[in-house]
Design a protein around this motif. Structure first.
Motif, short mmCIF file in Angstrom:
data_model
loop_
_atom_site.label_atom_id
_atom_site.label_comp_id
_atom_site.label_asym_id
_atom_site.label_seq_id
_atom_site.Cartn_x
_atom_site.Cartn_y
_atom_site.Cartn_z
N GLN A 128 8.99 -37.65 -126.26
CA GLN A 128 7.35 -37.94 -127.14
C GLN A 128 6.30 -37.58 -126.75
OE1 GLN A 128 9.42 -42.18 -127.07
NE2 GLN A 128 9.26 -42.00 -129.57
N ILE A 129 5.83 -38.01 -125.53
CA ILE A 129 4.20 -37.50 -125.21
C ILE A 129 4.30 -35.85 -125.04
CG2 ILE A 129 3.51 -36.81 -122.59
CD1 ILE A 129 4.39 -40.16 -122.50
N SER A 130 5.30 -35.16 -125.69
CA SER A 130 5.55 -33.74 -125.27
C SER A 130 4.85 -33.38 -126.48
CB SER A 130 7.16 -32.77 -125.14
OG SER A 130 6.69 -31.75 -124.70
N ASP A 131 5.71 -34.21 -127.64
CA ASP A 131 5.58 -33.46 -129.30
C ASP A 131 4.30 -34.41 -129.46
OD1 ASP A 131 7.80 -33.10 -129.50
OD2 ASP A 131 8.88 -34.74 -130.30
N TRP A 132 4.24 -35.59 -128.29
CA TRP A 132 2.41 -35.64 -129.18
C TRP A 132 1.10 -34.89 -128.80
CZ3 TRP A 132 1.13 -41.88 -128.60
CH2 TRP A 132 2.43 -42.82 -129.95
N LEU A 133 1.51 -35.10 -127.86
CA LEU A 133 0.55 -33.51 -126.82
C LEU A 133 0.44 -31.97 -128.29
CD1 LEU A 133 1.44 -33.30 -123.21
CD2 LEU A 133 -0.86 -33.74 -124.27
N GLU A 134 1.42 -31.72 -128.19
CA GLU A 134 1.94 -30.71 -129.04
C GLU A 134 0.64 -31.04 -130.09
OE1 GLU A 134 5.13 -28.18 -131.24
OE2 GLU A 134 5.78 -28.53 -128.76
N GLU A 135 1.08 -32.61 -131.17
CA GLU A 135 1.35 -32.83 -132.06
C GLU A 135 -1.09 -32.73 -132.71
OE1 GLU A 135 2.94 -36.34 -133.39
OE2 GLU A 135 5.19 -34.37 -133.56
N ARG A 136 -1.17 -33.60 -131.53
CA ARG A 136 -2.49 -34.70 -131.27
C ARG A 136 -3.53 -33.64 -130.50
NH1 ARG A 136 -1.31 -41.26 -130.80
NH2 ARG A 136 0.67 -40.83 -132.19
N CYS A 137 -3.04 -32.87 -130.05
CA CYS A 137 -4.33 -31.99 -128.72
C CYS A 137 -3.46 -30.72 -128.87
CB CYS A 137 -3.36 -32.35 -127.26
SG CYS A 137 -3.84 -34.39 -127.10
N GLY A 138 -2.83 -29.83 -129.96
CA GLY A 138 -2.14 -28.57 -130.11
C GLY A 138 -1.94 -27.96 -128.75
N TYR A 139 -1.91 -28.78 -127.60
CA TYR A 139 -1.45 -27.98 -126.56
C TYR A 139 0.44 -27.73 -126.88
CZ TYR A 139 -1.23 -27.12 -121.53
OH TYR A 139 -0.57 -26.66 -120.47
N ARG A 140 0.69 -26.31 -126.83
CA ARG A 140 2.28 -25.99 -126.46
C ARG A 140 2.61 -25.05 -125.60
NH1 ARG A 140 -0.30 -26.10 -132.24
NH2 ARG A 140 1.01 -27.50 -133.33
N GLU A 141 1.52 -24.91 -125.18
CA GLU A 141 1.90 -23.74 -123.74
C GLU A 141 2.87 -25.27 -122.02
OE1 GLU A 141 -1.95 -22.49 -122.50
OE2 GLU A 141 -2.69 -22.09 -124.52
N ILE A 142 3.77 -25.76 -122.29
CA ILE A 142 4.24 -26.03 -121.92
C ILE A 142 5.52 -26.54 -122.02
CG2 ILE A 142 3.68 -29.05 -122.24
CD1 ILE A 142 3.08 -28.48 -119.51
N GLY A 143 6.70 -26.41 -120.41
CA GLY A 143 8.11 -27.20 -121.27
C GLY A 143 7.84 -28.05 -120.26
N GLU A 144 9.81 -28.91 -121.26
CA GLU A 144 9.52 -29.81 -121.44
C GLU A 144 9.98 -30.32 -119.76
OE1 GLU A 144 10.77 -32.61 -123.85
OE2 GLU A 144 9.73 -31.18 -125.12
N SER A 145 10.56 -29.62 -118.89
CA SER A 145 10.70 -29.69 -117.47
C SER A 145 9.55 -30.66 -117.08
CB SER A 145 11.75 -29.52 -117.06
OG SER A 145 11.43 -28.26 -116.85
N THR A 146 8.45 -30.27 -117.20
CA THR A 146 7.12 -29.87 -116.55
C THR A 146 7.05 -31.14 -116.93
OG1 THR A 146 6.92 -27.27 -116.30
CG2 THR A 146 5.02 -29.04 -116.73
#
Length: 85
Positions: A41-59
């Motif tokens: 969910q935090i990964s999704d929020w980073l993508e949606e709210r911060c526009g950050y897409r340069e990271i993998g799920e395991s990281t």
């Protein structure tokens, strides 16, 4: 690589900047407000709210796990109450 070079290299690993360090305060705020959030969910929020897409799920999972341990934010489990209709 000789021993001294290896030791120096290992020391640099302790102080290097991590990909999510720029978002640490934001993530901590999210975890404090919603301790039941998953790393996904935090990964999704980073993508949606911060526009950050340069990271993998395991990281993200590893980073969240370390933040929870460091700041003593346990994962709250919310059980859903439902019944079959």
């Amino acid at each position: 690589m000789d021993f001294e070079t290896a030791v120096e290299w290992a020391e640099t690993l302790k102080t290097r900047k991590r990909k999510l360090d720029d978002y640490q305060e934001t993530i901590l705020d999210w975890l404090k407000e919603h301790p039941d959030l998953s790393a996904s969910q935090i990964s999704d929020w980073l993508e949606e709210r911060c526009g950050y897409r340069e990271i993998g799920e395991s990281t993200v999972r590893t980073y969240i796990k370390e933040l929870r341990e460091k700041y003593h934010i346990p994962k709250a489990l919310n059980k859903r109450h439902f019944e079959a209709l």
